[in-house]
Design a protein around this motif. Structure first.
Motif: not given
Length: 708
Positions: A681-700
């Motif tokens: 992936a070009r970028r990726w990350g993980a963010t905590r939410l009030s109801t859990g989390k989100v893991v994301w990635f980006e591709l050009p």
């Protein structure tokens, strides 16, 4: 020799002519006219006895016989050759007093002009303009390089750099202009034309200095001040320890160029190949600040002008002292201004992020040049789901303390935004943080979250001016948001409202310094801002949005000359949004077959968007992230694909623990999923939410191949 005595019986006839000025008194005159013997003789103004007045012989009286020795004496010299009388001495004293008064007036006007400077260049310029041409024909100002600040001890060699030079203009037109200005100043009371109020003939200097400059060369002095190739002064001079220049600078007092101390110091300062004016036509004045010598000034006069007098050394000392103190003040002010600028710069974002679906622009203006720091701030924080948090706040005051409190509140807001809390909860925690900082820590804040997919915005306000939205149609409206109490009051609930954010609309967040001043109240300023936005929108073509950067500049133009009472923070957000056709969203049950289902759904979406080239990489990464979510999730997971300038994939679940990238061992069966995501992936990350989390990635997104 016996002096002829006149008694009352031999009183001379009254003369009808005016009595002449008394000549030098005789040494043996002991009685006054008409006085008896033994009566004290009358005295003049200077305490000397008056000279007996000659009288004609009385009728019938024969001439007194004269001693032959006396007859051989030469006649008395004429009155013009006699020593000055008391009246002459009085006129000389009045002339000296007048010249002394002119010197005092010149020093007062010059020091006032020097003291007006705030920065270094203004202070040095004030010395040059005050000295030329009223005091000298040319001036060279050297300052230490680098200049020490406060109590700092200089390190390295003592180096003087030519900071500025000035001289009488050699151009005849310029000289004529200077002559006319001085003539006009003489008519208006003998003041110079530079507006500083210094006498044009101060210290007894000729008033026709400008006239003498026309058509005449200033010689060596002009060449040094002008910086000519052959006679220019040295730009950089290293002061040798124990050398003649160091001894003169250590002595602090100004000296003439022909003095034993300066005769060797000036060539060291100006350069070995430079001639020094002969006689009292150059003065070397050290510049000593509060702690140490920080430079030197050289005052030069042309050959056709009267040379400096000993009293001129006192004037040079006054000019040098005030200039050195002004330089010290300017250096300290410059250091404080640098610290303030750096503090304010680090408190505000270096550059705004460019999240998907929104365009941002910002401005910040301090309250004044003398108050460069303040409590206003703005921020844009990317959130999970391509959302963005827009924040603007204002801490009371514009001082170092306000800036420090602002920095703590901004850091707290960023931390709370990372937890993906609702806007009203963010303001609630900011209020608690302000109370922990102190009972008098008050601030206003507006916090908004924009969702480019839903085209909605959620806003909460804590005593801040309401935002203004400019629609694409050109209509500007003030959003109706509950004001709430300022941060730091405590015990107050904050309310959030959700509003539409149509594509092409522009939201303007600002602080009260933009709309409030001594000339108008807040609501008058807000209405003025709304009208300004509407007028700016009418200048663009119908259906198009005004460019953000010029729009911010136009908004700042509503400030009048006297409207800068507070610092200003401005944040503009253009809502571009993400079209529904560029969004794919699914809910997936946490089962063993979910990973295969997620790969199939992602492949279909990429085919619909014409991104088949990314199918292999997307299927692999989606399979790894979904498998990890299915392993721990208890509720349905979410899968969303966003197509903008890049492809973004988001997988959400109800587990708050964030995944961490680690190096798997050779015997481990798992732990390599995030390693693959990190590599592909070009970028990726993980963010905590009030109801859990989100893991994301980006591709050009690959660029389309050009058609042949």
């Amino acid at each position: 020799m016996e002096t002829e005595r006149v008694t009352e019986h031999e009183k001379p006839a009254a003369s009808s002519t005016t009595e002449p000025t008394p000549p030098t008194p005789s040494a043996n005159a002991h009685t006054g006219p008409g006085g008896g013997e033994g009566q004290p003789a009358a005295r003049g103004r200077d305490g000397t006895p008056p000279r007996p007045r000659p009288h004609p012989p009385q009728p019938g009286e024969s001439a007194r016989p004269t001693d032959p020795a006396l007859a051989a004496e030469p006649p008395e010299p004429p009155l013009a050759a006699e020593p000055p009388t008391a009246e002459d001495s009085g006129s000389e004293r009045s002339e000296r007093e007048r010249r002394g008064g002119d010197r005092l007036r010149f020093v007062g006007a010059a020091t006032r002009r020097i003291a007006r400077g705030v920065d270094l260049d203004e202070t040095v310029l004030g010395l040059c303009r005050a000295s030329v041409p009223a005091y000298s024909d040319a001036i060279l100002v050297y300052l230490r390089d680098p200049l020490p600040v406060g109590d700092e001890r200089p390190t390295g060699p003592f180096v003087l750099r030519l900071r500025r030079s000035d001289r009488i203009p050699e151009d005849p037109l310029a000289a004529q202009a200077l002559q006319a200005a001085q003539a006009q100043a003489a008519v208006s009371g003998g003041r110079s034309a530079d507006g500083a109020g210094q006498p044009a003939e101060a210290a007894g200097f000729p008033g026709q200095v400008a006239a003498e400059a026309a058509g005449l060369s200033l010689g060596m002095a002009a060449g040094m001040a002008a910086g000519g190739a052959s006679t220019s002064a040295a730009k950089l001079t290293e002061v040798r320890p124990g050398g003649p220049l160091a001894e003169v600078l250590r002595g602090v007092r100004p000296v003439f160029a022909d003095s034993p101390a300066a005769s060797a110091a000036l060539p060291e300062l100006l350069g070995p190949d430079r001639e020094v004016p002969a006689g009292h036509r150059a003065i070397l004045a050290p510049l000593r600040g509060r702690r140490r010598v920080i430079g030197a000034a050289v005052f030069l006069r042309r050959p056709d002008r009267p040379a400096f007098e000993p009293d001129d050394l006192l004037i040079a000392a006054q000019l040098a002292t005030h200039t050195a103190l002004g330089v010290d003040k300017a250096v300290l002010y410059g250091r404080e201004a640098y610290i303030a600028d750096e503090l304010q710069r680090t408190m505000l974002p270096d550059e705004l992020p460019q999240p998907t679906g929104v365009t941002l622009a910002s401005r910040y203006l301090p309250a004044a040049e003398t108050a460069r720091v303040g409590g206003d701030w703005y921020d844009a924080i990317p959130l999970p789901g391509s959302r963005v948090a827009l924040v603007v706040g204002d801490v009371m005051g514009h001082s170092m303390t306000s800036a420090a409190i602002m920095g703590q509140l901004r850091t707290t807001a960023q931390t709370l935004a990372g937890l993906d809390l609702p806007p009203q909860e963010v303001l609630h925690h900011l209020d608690e943080q302000a109370q922990r900082l102190g009972s008098d820590r008050m601030a206003t804040c507006l916090y908004a979250v924009y969702d480019p997919v839903a085209h909605r915005i959620v806003v909460a306000n804590a005593g801040h001016p309401p935002p203004v939205m400019l629609h694409r149609s050109g209509r500007a409206e003030v959003l109706r948001i509950p004001a709430g109490a300022p941060i730091g009051v405590g015990g107050v609930d904050f309310e959030a409202v959700e509003l539409d954010a149509p594509a092409g609309a522009t939201l303007l967040l600002y602080t009260d310094g933009l709309v409030e001043s001594r000339q108008r109240d807040v609501w008058t300023g807000i209405e003025h801002l709304r009208e300004k936005l509407a007028a700016t929108a009418r200048l663009t073509r119908p259906g198009a949005s005004a460019p953000l950067e010029p729009l911010c500049d136009e908004v700042l133009d509503i400030l009048g000359p006297g409207d800068r009472d507070d610092d200003i923070a401005l944040l503009a957000a253009r809502f571009d949004g993400i079209a529904p056709s560029d969004v794919a969203y699914w809910f997936l049950d946490p089962r063993a077959q979910t990973a295969r289902q997620a790969r199939r759904l992602a492949r279909r979406a990429l085919a619909r968007w014409g991104l088949d080239e990314l199918s292999d990489a997307v299927e692999l990464l989606v399979s790894e992230i979904v498998t990890n979510a299915v392993r721990y999730a208890e509720r349905p997971i979410t899968l969303r694909l966003l197509r903008t300038d890049m492809l973004r994939c988001e997988v959400g679940d109800d587990v708050p623990q964030l995944p961490r990238l680690r190096q798997a061992r050779a015997t481990d069966e798992g732990g390599r999923g995030l390693y693959l995501v990190n590599r592909l992936a070009r970028r990726w990350g993980a963010t905590r939410l009030s109801t859990g989390k989100v893991v994301w990635f980006e591709l050009p997104i690959p660029e389309p191949e050009p058609e042949l």
